[in-house]
Design a protein around this motif. Structure first.
Motif, mmCIF file in Angstrom:
data_model
loop_
_atom_site.group_PDB
_atom_site.id
_atom_site.type_symbol
_atom_site.label_atom_id
_atom_site.label_comp_id
_atom_site.label_asym_id
_atom_site.label_seq_id
_atom_site.Cartn_x
_atom_site.Cartn_y
_atom_site.Cartn_z
ATOM 1 N N THR A 110 0.815 -1.217 0.000
ATOM 2 C CA THR A 110 0.000 0.000 0.000
ATOM 3 C C THR A 110 0.849 1.267 0.000
ATOM 4 O O THR A 110 0.300 2.360 -0.116
ATOM 5 C CB THR A 110 -0.928 0.025 1.236
ATOM 6 O OG1 THR A 110 -0.128 -0.007 2.412
ATOM 7 C CG2 THR A 110 -1.891 -1.141 1.215
ATOM 8 N N ALA A 111 2.163 1.147 0.151
ATOM 9 C CA ALA A 111 3.027 2.332 0.204
ATOM 10 C C ALA A 111 3.246 2.895 -1.196
ATOM 11 O O ALA A 111 3.510 2.154 -2.142
ATOM 12 C CB ALA A 111 4.368 1.982 0.839
ATOM 13 N N ALA A 112 3.126 4.193 -1.312
ATOM 14 C CA ALA A 112 3.382 4.863 -2.590
ATOM 15 C C ALA A 112 4.868 5.194 -2.679
ATOM 16 O O ALA A 112 5.463 5.700 -1.732
ATOM 17 C CB ALA A 112 2.562 6.132 -2.684
ATOM 18 N N VAL A 113 5.469 4.867 -3.814
ATOM 19 C CA VAL A 113 6.875 5.173 -4.052
ATOM 20 C C VAL A 113 6.943 6.002 -5.322
ATOM 21 O O VAL A 113 6.290 5.677 -6.310
ATOM 22 C CB VAL A 113 7.711 3.884 -4.229
ATOM 23 C CG1 VAL A 113 9.150 4.213 -4.567
ATOM 24 C CG2 VAL A 113 7.642 3.037 -2.980
ATOM 25 N N ARG A 114 7.739 7.077 -5.286
ATOM 26 C CA ARG A 114 7.852 7.894 -6.483
ATOM 27 C C ARG A 114 9.236 8.504 -6.600
ATOM 28 O O ARG A 114 9.906 8.751 -5.595
ATOM 29 C CB ARG A 114 6.791 8.974 -6.532
ATOM 30 C CG ARG A 114 6.945 10.023 -5.462
ATOM 31 C CD ARG A 114 5.758 10.995 -5.477
ATOM 32 N NE ARG A 114 6.021 12.073 -4.540
ATOM 33 C CZ ARG A 114 6.176 13.332 -4.883
ATOM 34 N NH1 ARG A 114 6.066 13.695 -6.147
ATOM 35 N NH2 ARG A 114 6.418 14.254 -3.982
ATOM 36 N N VAL A 115 9.643 8.717 -7.828
ATOM 37 C CA VAL A 115 10.901 9.397 -8.107
ATOM 38 C C VAL A 115 10.623 10.886 -8.010
ATOM 39 O O VAL A 115 9.723 11.407 -8.683
ATOM 40 C CB VAL A 115 11.438 9.035 -9.513
ATOM 41 C CG1 VAL A 115 12.645 9.876 -9.869
ATOM 42 C CG2 VAL A 115 11.765 7.552 -9.588
ATOM 43 N N VAL A 116 11.364 11.581 -7.139
ATOM 44 C CA VAL A 116 11.135 13.010 -6.961
ATOM 45 C C VAL A 116 12.221 13.851 -7.631
ATOM 46 O O VAL A 116 12.035 15.047 -7.831
ATOM 47 C CB VAL A 116 11.007 13.390 -5.466
ATOM 48 C CG1 VAL A 116 9.745 12.807 -4.886
ATOM 49 C CG2 VAL A 116 12.209 12.971 -4.673
ATOM 50 N N GLU A 117 13.342 13.224 -7.973
ATOM 51 C CA GLU A 117 14.417 13.954 -8.641
ATOM 52 C C GLU A 117 15.332 12.960 -9.343
ATOM 53 O O GLU A 117 15.575 11.867 -8.832
ATOM 54 C CB GLU A 117 15.230 14.751 -7.617
ATOM 55 C CG GLU A 117 16.341 15.581 -8.193
ATOM 56 C CD GLU A 117 17.096 16.365 -7.141
ATOM 57 O OE1 GLU A 117 18.162 16.886 -7.480
ATOM 58 O OE2 GLU A 117 16.633 16.458 -5.984
ATOM 59 N N PHE A 118 15.824 13.335 -10.509
ATOM 60 C CA PHE A 118 16.851 12.548 -11.176
ATOM 61 C C PHE A 118 17.682 13.495 -12.018
ATOM 62 O O PHE A 118 17.159 14.459 -12.587
ATOM 63 C CB PHE A 118 16.264 11.408 -12.015
ATOM 64 C CG PHE A 118 15.377 11.854 -13.125
ATOM 65 C CD1 PHE A 118 15.876 12.072 -14.407
ATOM 66 C CD2 PHE A 118 14.033 12.069 -12.901
ATOM 67 C CE1 PHE A 118 15.047 12.487 -15.430
ATOM 68 C CE2 PHE A 118 13.187 12.482 -13.917
ATOM 69 C CZ PHE A 118 13.704 12.691 -15.190
ATOM 70 N N SER A 119 18.977 13.242 -12.028
ATOM 71 C CA SER A 119 19.876 14.112 -12.772
ATOM 72 C C SER A 119 21.262 13.480 -12.789
ATOM 73 O O SER A 119 21.390 12.267 -12.621
ATOM 74 C CB SER A 119 19.926 15.505 -12.132
ATOM 75 O OG SER A 119 20.617 16.406 -12.981
ATOM 76 N N ARG A 120 22.275 14.320 -12.969
ATOM 77 C CA ARG A 120 23.676 13.895 -12.917
ATOM 78 C C ARG A 120 24.415 14.758 -11.914
ATOM 79 O O ARG A 120 24.086 15.927 -11.744
ATOM 80 C CB ARG A 120 24.333 14.016 -14.294
ATOM 81 C CG ARG A 120 23.773 13.041 -15.306
ATOM 82 C CD ARG A 120 24.507 13.149 -16.623
ATOM 83 N NE ARG A 120 23.980 12.210 -17.593
ATOM 84 C CZ ARG A 120 24.460 10.991 -17.789
ATOM 85 N NH1 ARG A 120 25.482 10.562 -17.091
ATOM 86 N NH2 ARG A 120 23.925 10.200 -18.700
ATOM 87 N N THR A 121 25.402 14.170 -11.253
ATOM 88 C CA THR A 121 26.201 14.923 -10.295
ATOM 89 C C THR A 121 27.052 15.953 -11.035
ATOM 90 O O THR A 121 27.380 15.779 -12.210
ATOM 91 C CB THR A 121 27.120 14.003 -9.474
ATOM 92 O OG1 THR A 121 28.023 13.344 -10.365
ATOM 93 C CG2 THR A 121 26.327 12.986 -8.669
ATOM 94 N N ILE A 122 27.415 17.018 -10.350
ATOM 95 C CA ILE A 122 28.273 18.039 -10.946
ATOM 96 C C ILE A 122 29.658 17.466 -11.201
ATOM 97 O O ILE A 122 30.212 17.610 -12.272
ATOM 98 C CB ILE A 122 28.341 19.277 -10.034
ATOM 99 C CG1 ILE A 122 26.974 19.939 -9.962
ATOM 100 C CG2 ILE A 122 29.391 20.261 -10.538
ATOM 101 C CD1 ILE A 122 26.858 21.025 -8.935
#
Length: 81
Positions: free
Chosen positions: A22-34
């Motif tokens: 029942t737990a909602a999981v979501r991606v909140v950010e994605f990118s590349r490191t500096i």
């Protein structure tokens, strides 16, 4: 040697955030490191005690881990990790 499943982001999210059915999981950010331009993803899970979020980093071997890969640096003219 780790199985292919253990390298996946899905496996790591389930391992570290242990979302229930029942737990909602979501991606909140994605990118590349500096530094190093390495991929990372921030995943958030709704838990009864509140929101939990973790950053996952993609390593050169294809595995996703909760710690960033080492940044290569130059020492006396040689590349070191």
């Amino acid at each position: 040697m780790k199985g292919t499943n253990e390298q996946s982001l899905r496996f790591q999210v389930e391992k570290w955030l242990a979302p229930g059915s029942t737990a909602a999981v979501r991606v909140v950010e994605f990118s590349r490191t500096i530094s190093g331009r390495r991929r990372y993803v921030c995943v958030e899970s709704a838990q009864p005690a509140g929101l939990r979020a973790l950053f996952f980093f993609r390593h050169d071997d294809g595995c996703w881990r909760v710690f960033p890969p080492p940044v290569p640096r130059m020492i006396a003219g040689c590349l070191a990790l």
